[in-house]
Write a protein that holds these residues in place. Structure first.
Motif, mmCIF file in Angstrom:
data_model
loop_
_atom_site.group_PDB
_atom_site.id
_atom_site.type_symbol
_atom_site.label_atom_id
_atom_site.label_comp_id
_atom_site.label_asym_id
_atom_site.label_seq_id
_atom_site.Cartn_x
_atom_site.Cartn_y
_atom_site.Cartn_z
ATOM 1 N N ARG A 49 -11.875 3.147 6.153
ATOM 2 C CA ARG A 49 -13.203 3.267 5.552
ATOM 3 C C ARG A 49 -13.400 4.673 5.024
ATOM 4 O O ARG A 49 -13.066 5.654 5.675
ATOM 5 C CB ARG A 49 -14.308 2.999 6.544
ATOM 6 C CG ARG A 49 -15.663 3.108 5.832
ATOM 7 C CD ARG A 49 -16.811 2.908 6.729
ATOM 8 N NE ARG A 49 -18.030 2.802 5.906
ATOM 9 C CZ ARG A 49 -19.226 2.974 6.377
ATOM 10 N NH1 ARG A 49 -19.403 3.231 7.650
ATOM 11 N NH2 ARG A 49 -20.269 2.880 5.595
ATOM 12 N N GLU A 95 -12.614 -7.185 3.245
ATOM 13 C CA GLU A 95 -13.572 -6.084 3.251
ATOM 14 C C GLU A 95 -14.803 -6.521 4.040
ATOM 15 O O GLU A 95 -15.279 -7.641 3.874
ATOM 16 C CB GLU A 95 -13.987 -5.707 1.832
ATOM 17 C CG GLU A 95 -12.884 -5.063 1.036
ATOM 18 C CD GLU A 95 -13.333 -4.639 -0.343
ATOM 19 O OE1 GLU A 95 -12.837 -3.615 -0.814
ATOM 20 O OE2 GLU A 95 -14.176 -5.333 -0.939
ATOM 21 N N TRP A 143 -15.655 -1.331 5.053
ATOM 22 C CA TRP A 143 -14.492 -1.309 5.951
ATOM 23 C C TRP A 143 -13.444 -2.223 5.346
ATOM 24 O O TRP A 143 -13.749 -3.354 4.963
ATOM 25 C CB TRP A 143 -14.888 -1.807 7.339
ATOM 26 C CG TRP A 143 -15.747 -0.855 8.077
ATOM 27 C CD1 TRP A 143 -17.103 -0.831 8.107
ATOM 28 C CD2 TRP A 143 -15.315 0.234 8.879
ATOM 29 N NE1 TRP A 143 -17.546 0.211 8.888
ATOM 30 C CE2 TRP A 143 -16.464 0.877 9.381
ATOM 31 C CE3 TRP A 143 -14.063 0.729 9.233
ATOM 32 C CZ2 TRP A 143 -16.394 1.980 10.209
ATOM 33 C CZ3 TRP A 143 -14.005 1.822 10.064
ATOM 34 C CH2 TRP A 143 -15.154 2.445 10.540
#
Length: 111
Positions: A40, A64, A46
């Motif tokens: 990240r 994601e 993330w």
């Protein structure tokens, strides 16, 4: 620089900092995983990557996420990646999955 409100005579600095860390935002994180990596860079999402079997030392994006994935999320994503690759999990992977599922079940009924 220390904030005197974070220091307690009973527990010192550690416990108060531990409680306070929940309010912090991780702006950069890169964590290796057994079959990939978690990354990240704020304000981005993330990203969970997995190893590319065709090109060594390369990663492919698996998913994601908005929030930091926990161990269960990573296990589900890893299972989805293995399904898509067409290669079935090994006997060891099946045993590990069974025990982790049993562990989640035991945690759920103990609450």
């Amino acid at each position: 620089m220390w904030n005197p409100h974070l220091i307690s005579e009973d527990v010192g600095v550690g416990f108060n900092i531990w409680k306070l860390r929940r309010t912090f935002t991780r702006v950069y994180s890169m964590r290796p995983l057994p079959s990939g990596a978690l990354f990240r860079c704020y304000p981005g999402l993330w990203k969970v990557f997995y190893n590319d079997k065709d090109r060594p030392n390369r990663y492919l994006l698996a998913k994601e996420l908005i929030n930091h994935p926990d161990a269960e999320d990573l296990e589900i994503i890893d299972g989805d990646v293995e399904e898509k690759s067409g290669q079935g999990p090994s006997l060891f992977d099946n045993a590990v999955g069974m025990f982790s599922s049993l562990n989640r079940f035991m945690k759920a009924i103990s609450k």
